[in-house]
Design an enzyme around this catalytic site. Structure first.
Site, PDB file in Angstrom:
ATOM      1  N   SER A  17       0.848  -1.192   0.000  1.00 14.50           N
ATOM      2  CA  SER A  17       0.000   0.000   0.000  1.00 14.50           C
ATOM      3  C   SER A  17       0.883   1.240   0.000  1.00 14.50           C
ATOM      4  O   SER A  17       2.048   1.192   0.421  1.00 14.50           O
ATOM      5  CB  SER A  17      -0.887   0.006   1.249  1.00 14.50           C
ATOM      6  N   TYR A  76      -2.434  -0.222  10.931  1.00  9.50           N
ATOM      7  CA  TYR A  76      -2.483  -0.605   9.518  1.00  9.50           C
ATOM      8  C   TYR A  76      -1.200  -0.196   8.812  1.00  9.50           C
ATOM      9  O   TYR A  76      -0.612  -0.999   8.064  1.00  9.50           O
ATOM     10  CB  TYR A  76      -3.695   0.037   8.847  1.00  9.50           C
TER      11      TYR A  76
END
Length: 247
Positions: free
Chosen positions: A139, A152
Site C-alpha cells: 500500500s 495498519y
C-alpha cells in the site's frame, strides 16, 4: 512476456480472490489462460466467477497448514505454481489510544503473517525449480503515515520491508519478488473499519479528490504487467494512485 509464453500458461495462486483486487486479477489472468488456485473465506463469491481451470478453496490464510495443503492440491491438478499474488488483507482504522488491540492483532495476523504463509507455501518449490514470481500487495501506507492508520500502516511497512528482503534472498534463485503499492482503491476494504466517524472522514477525503480513486481493475492491470515481464526482468515495485490523490 513471462516464462509462461514458452509453454502452456502455468498455475497462479491468488489470495483474497472473492472481491476487489483479487477478483479482478483472477478474471484477467484466467482470460490469459492460466489455471488458478483461488483462496478466500467466501467460497460462493469465487465459484460465482465460473472461471475455467480454477480451484476455489475457502481458506483463512492465517491457517498455515491449510494453505500448504491447498497449494499441494492445486499443484497435483495443474502442475507447479508459477506465481502467487498475496493480496488478502484487512484495514481496521482507528485512533491508537481508543482502538481495540484485537484489531491490531487481526491486521498483523492477516496482512503480515498470512502473507508469509503464502510465501512459505510456494517458495521452496520455486527455489528448487529456479523460477517463479511472488507478488505482494502492499500500500501507499507502506511508505507514509495517514491519520488513524497506526496499526495498519505498521502492517504495510512490514509488508514492504519483508518483501524487499525476500527479493534480495530469492534473486539468487531466479525467483522474482514484486511489491504492488496502491493508493485508495474502490473495494470492500474500508468496510472492515468499525468506527463510523473514521469511515465518514475517509469518504470525505475521497470526495475531496473528486470522488475518483483507483478501481480494482487498475491495480489488477499493474499486477499483470509486472508478472508478464520476462523472467529475467523484475519490476521491483509499482506505486500507483489516483491522479488527484496528493498523499
Amino acid at each position: 512476456m513471462s516464462s509462461t509464453t514458452t509453454s502452456s500458461p502455468r498455475l497462479i495462486v491468488i489470495t483474497g480472490a472473492s472481491s476487489g483486487i483479487g477478483l479482478a486479477t483472477a478474471q484477467k489472468l484466467s482470460a490469459l489462460g492460466h489455471p488458478l488456485l483461488l483462496l478466500a473465506r467466501r467460497l460462493d463469491r469465487m465459484q460465482a466467477l465460473k472461471l475455467p481451470n480454477a480451484l476455489c478453496v475457502p481458506l483463512d490464510i492465517c491457517d498455515r497448514a491449510a494453505f500448504v495443503a491447498a497449494v499441494a492440491s492445486a499443484e497435483a491438478q495443474f502442475g507447479p505454481v508459477d506465481a502467487i499474488i498475496n493480496n488478502a488483507g484487512v484495514m481496521l482504522l482507528g485512533e491508537v489510544s481508543t482502538q481495540d488491540p484485537e484489531q491490531w492483532d487481526r491486521m498483523f495476523d492477516v496482512n503480515v503473517k498470512g502473507l508469509l504463509n503464502g510465501v512459505h507455501a510456494v517458495s521452496a518449490g520455486m527455489v528448487a525449480r529456479r523460477t517463479g514470481t511472488i507478488i505482494n500487495v502492499g500500500s501507499v501506507a507502506g511508505h507514509k503515515a495517514f491519520p488513524n492508520h497506526v496499526a495498519y500502516v505498521g502492517s504495510k511497512f512490514a509488508v514492504h520491508g519483508l518483501t524487499e528482503n525476500l527479493r534480495e534472498e530469492m534473486s539468487a534463485h531466479n525467483v522474482r519478488v514484486v511489491t504492488i503499492a496502491p493508493g485508495a482503491v474502490e473495494t470492500e476494504l474500508l468496510g472492515h473499519t468499525t468506527d463510523e466517524g473514521i469511515k465518514t472522514g475517509y469518504h470525505a477525503w475521497k470526495e475531496s479528490m473528486g470522488g475518483v480513486v483507483l478501481s480494482a481493475d487498475d491495480v489488477a492491470a499493474a499486477i499483470c504487467y509486472a508478472y508478464q515481464q520476462p523472467q529475467g526482468v523484475c519490476i521491483r515495485e509499482i506505486v500507483l494512485a489516483a491522479t488527484r490523490q496528493q498523499a
